[in-house]
Design a protein around this motif. Sequence first.
Motif, PDB file in Angstrom:
ATOM      1  N   ASN A   1     -42.348  49.521 -10.883  1.00 34.96           N
ATOM      2  CA  ASN A   1     -43.486  48.976 -10.137  1.00 34.96           C
ATOM      3  C   ASN A   1     -44.420  50.082  -9.648  1.00 34.96           C
ATOM      4  OD1 ASN A   1     -42.575  46.125 -10.125  1.00 34.96           O
ATOM      5  ND2 ASN A   1     -40.894  46.940  -8.893  1.00 34.96           N
TER       6      ASN A   1
ATOM      7  N   LYS B   1     -41.929  43.529  -3.797  1.00 39.67           N
ATOM      8  CA  LYS B   1     -41.834  44.723  -4.630  1.00 39.67           C
ATOM      9  C   LYS B   1     -43.010  45.669  -4.406  1.00 39.67           C
ATOM     10  CE  LYS B   1     -39.329  42.338  -8.334  1.00 39.67           C
ATOM     11  NZ  LYS B   1     -39.371  41.918  -9.766  1.00 39.67           N
ATOM     12  N   ARG B   2     -44.090  45.119  -3.830  1.00 47.06           N
ATOM     13  CA  ARG B   2     -45.296  45.906  -3.571  1.00 47.06           C
ATOM     14  C   ARG B   2     -45.896  45.493  -2.238  1.00 47.06           C
ATOM     15  NH1 ARG B   2     -45.454  43.166  -7.527  1.00 47.06           N
ATOM     16  NH2 ARG B   2     -44.746  43.935  -9.559  1.00 47.06           N
TER      17      ARG B   2
ATOM     18  N   ASP C   1     -44.877  38.916  -5.818  1.00 47.26           N
ATOM     19  CA  ASP C   1     -43.906  39.739  -5.074  1.00 47.26           C
ATOM     20  C   ASP C   1     -44.608  40.829  -4.260  1.00 47.26           C
ATOM     21  OD1 ASP C   1     -41.768  38.331  -6.310  1.00 47.26           O
ATOM     22  OD2 ASP C   1     -41.935  39.635  -8.065  1.00 47.26           O
TER      23      ASP C   1
ATOM     24  N   SER D   1     -44.671  50.671  -3.175  1.00 45.86           N
ATOM     25  CA  SER D   1     -43.881  49.821  -4.060  1.00 45.86           C
ATOM     26  C   SER D   1     -42.433  50.280  -4.066  1.00 45.86           C
ATOM     27  CB  SER D   1     -44.447  49.827  -5.479  1.00 45.86           C
ATOM     28  OG  SER D   1     -44.334  51.111  -6.065  1.00 45.86           O
ATOM     29  N   LYS D   2     -41.583  49.454  -4.661  1.00 46.90           N
ATOM     30  CA  LYS D   2     -40.163  49.770  -4.799  1.00 46.90           C
ATOM     31  C   LYS D   2     -39.809  49.833  -6.281  1.00 46.90           C
ATOM     32  CE  LYS D   2     -38.850  47.084  -0.684  1.00 46.90           C
ATOM     33  NZ  LYS D   2     -38.139  45.860  -0.230  1.00 46.90           N
TER      34      LYS D   2
END
Length: 338
Positions: free
Chosen positions: A296, A273-274, A238, A291-292
């Motif tokens: 994370n 996500k990153r 991700d 990141s989100k």
Amino acid sequence: MSIFNAENSLRFLKEVEAANNIVITAHKSPDGDSIGSSLGMYFFLQSLGIDSCICHPDPAPDFLSWLTGADQVHSWQQENEFAKELFANADLVIHLDFNAPGRVGEDMRPALEEATAKKIMIDHHLDPDKDFFDLSYSDPSCCSTSQMIAELIIASGHEDKLNNLIGTPLYCGIMTDTGSFRFPSTKPETHEIIAKLIRAGVKQYEVHENVYDTNTIDRIKLRGYALAEKMEIWEDLDTAVISLTEEEMKRFNYKKGDTEGLVNVALSIVGMKRAAYFSESEGYIKISFRSKGEDNPVNEIAAKYFNGGGHKNAAGGRWDLPIESAVERFKKALKNEI
């Protein structure tokens, strides 16, 4: 709650009022917050009738050159002998947007360590080296150092000093460090500060236009090349990664700031996500991580694998050449940590 209550703010003012030679400095590779907080502090002190000067490790990027006062920022890199004299003669150094002497780079670090001046830190990063500073104002819960400067001004009873000259660089610093107010670090207090700055005369639309809507053809082409040719998507992790060598950047007449925010574009891809951006510069690899979500964190990876650190969702690091080894290390780090 802000660290700058009335007591802390007045203590800071007593220190600057007692000083004769004040130098304002910030971290290497300046960004919107380091430039914005420095200029905001400089013009605030000027409004109080207090002289100071700004000296950073290296020059401001072109995308911030429009800020009033940016041409008055001295740099260690370009004015070495003059900068040495500034720190040697200073009786107060205000350290903004960094919390350890190593953040100014190895060339300028000895000047900070050898300076006999009183050292004050104002910063929002994690794990400050408080032993290095005589007085520390550390607030990792704050979105930016620029917001901290605004809070200092207000808490000290000098909100009436806020104007376009002081407020514009502070707005710029807050805006860039919050990703235009969309990062989790943006709290209600941030918007309250922004409202005060706009009431004080800041033209927020001009700040946005100057930072985000002013491009050269080379800059657009470089960003297009980076996204089309140099971005990898690691779907199993991700994660999106962009890497650029110094030669590739030279091909597009790279100037500081041309890749600003590029890592956030990679992070915006659905399912990511990153994101990480690797760039070759001055004989090493500079890395930006984003990141989100709370689950994370990238600051831990930056610290553990890349001699770096930062915030949970926004961090940085560095690694040795070649760039491929840094990218591969990041992939292995993710597999180990996720």
